[in-house]
Design an enzyme around this catalytic site. Sequence first.
Site, mmCIF file in Angstrom:
data_model
loop_
_atom_site.group_PDB
_atom_site.id
_atom_site.type_symbol
_atom_site.label_atom_id
_atom_site.label_comp_id
_atom_site.label_asym_id
_atom_site.label_seq_id
_atom_site.Cartn_x
_atom_site.Cartn_y
_atom_site.Cartn_z
ATOM 1 N N CYS A 21 0.773 -1.109 0.043
ATOM 2 C CA CYS A 21 0.157 0.058 0.086
ATOM 3 C C CYS A 21 0.931 1.273 -0.081
ATOM 4 O O CYS A 21 2.038 1.451 0.389
ATOM 5 C CB CYS A 21 -1.060 -0.005 1.198
ATOM 6 S SG CYS A 21 -2.213 -1.288 1.446
ATOM 7 N N ASP A 22 0.357 2.200 -0.356
ATOM 8 C CA ASP A 22 0.990 3.548 -0.324
ATOM 9 C C ASP A 22 -0.056 4.623 -0.492
ATOM 10 O O ASP A 22 -1.243 4.623 -1.074
ATOM 11 C CB ASP A 22 1.931 3.668 -1.598
ATOM 12 C CG ASP A 22 2.641 5.077 -1.364
ATOM 13 O OD1 ASP A 22 3.676 5.122 -0.526
ATOM 14 O OD2 ASP A 22 2.547 6.151 -2.063
#
Length: 440
Positions: A128-129
């Site tokens: 994730c980012d």
Amino acid sequence: MTIPLILASQSPSRRDRLVRAGIRPTIRVSQVDEPAALQTAAAEQGVSLHFLPARERVAILAGAKAGAVQERLLAVIDAESRAAGEQVVSRPLEDGYGSVHSRLPMDRAVAGEQGMLNAGVGPLVIGCDSLFEFQGEPLGKPHTPERALERLKSMRGETGTLWTGHCLIDLATGRRANASSRAQVTFGDYTDADMAAYVATGEPLEVAGSFTLEGQGSAFIRSIEGDPSGVMGLSLPTMRSLVEGLGIKWPDLWNEREDRERQQAVRPQASAAPAGNVHQPGDGWIDCACGRLHWGLNGAAGVLLARRDPDSGLVSEVLLQHRATWSAEGGTWGVPGGAIADGESPVEGALRESHEEANISPEDIDVVGSYVEDHGPWAYTTVFAMEREGHRVEPRMNDDESLELAWVPLDQVADRKLLGAFGRDWPAFLNRLKALSPVK
């Protein structure tokens, strides 16, 4: 069947989101160079980084993080698939210490283990980012108090968009699914003094957009439109959609209750582990019939890495770990290793742990055998390995579990204060190492 989930992040917020949803992930930090990954992606598109929108940036980085962990685990699987030599099993509680219960060629031994090599599905890796887009500009982590304060003042009473990219990979099949979530975040009215006090807490320095929804910053947010869980770094609805898109049922990832039940036998160590250490699935103590507590609910494993003399080709030294004082039998010498994670075989656990603790890359070594001390509900597997021809392992302490790492000549190992079980087994290990044929 519970399918293990690996979170390619050390974010406490993302981990806590999953735990509260019934999923305790295994943490594997990606160590991706984020600026370099974005620059590479922009160059491949023939544009300046400035022209990459926030939505695209979070997708790129989520994929890079999940992909980096996937690559590392595939290297472990490849090293395991190349394993040669023999697995020797001892059951000392049945046959006495020093006895050999069985022998099996390594290729047959690893083929019979339940782990990543033979999995039909999973483990799943999620990367994730997050980025906050404000007035058309993507804002990552501010890192400094000055930058955080400047941003928070400019966002007073204004609205921006929090983008969170997600990349899910099924390690067994290589299938990949990607999606991004978004939420419109509107900030309330606050004073400069409020923001100075907030920045002084340190909370906004290492979070996208300089604020958090689940922390002290939540009081300064007026409203959210869209997916609020994505604002906390991981959108559970988005992730569930990705999981089901790969043909996997969301409840198959639930393991938190089982993990708590397995932890009931856990007892504290003599010295507390560092505060930053994270509980991983598979961590815990086994109360063994031998009268001792053993670490690793799935057992434990480590790598005994050997190096050959360049002239004779004979094994001349081994890589040993001086164990951190807070660990079990701290201050002694043994092999780098630790608890086997959920979804891993003993060889996979040994290879992963030795890389995390001592920088032993699976690409640089050949597995040449193993020794399993099987106590029934718990076992320790010592994986014998050699530097691959043309490769050289440069040990490095990648975590806080070592006081030092050292290549030790074979005839000097017994002079060190050795971990109890390793010291007892060392004479047999020494004979086995000496019996390895020199490279021709």
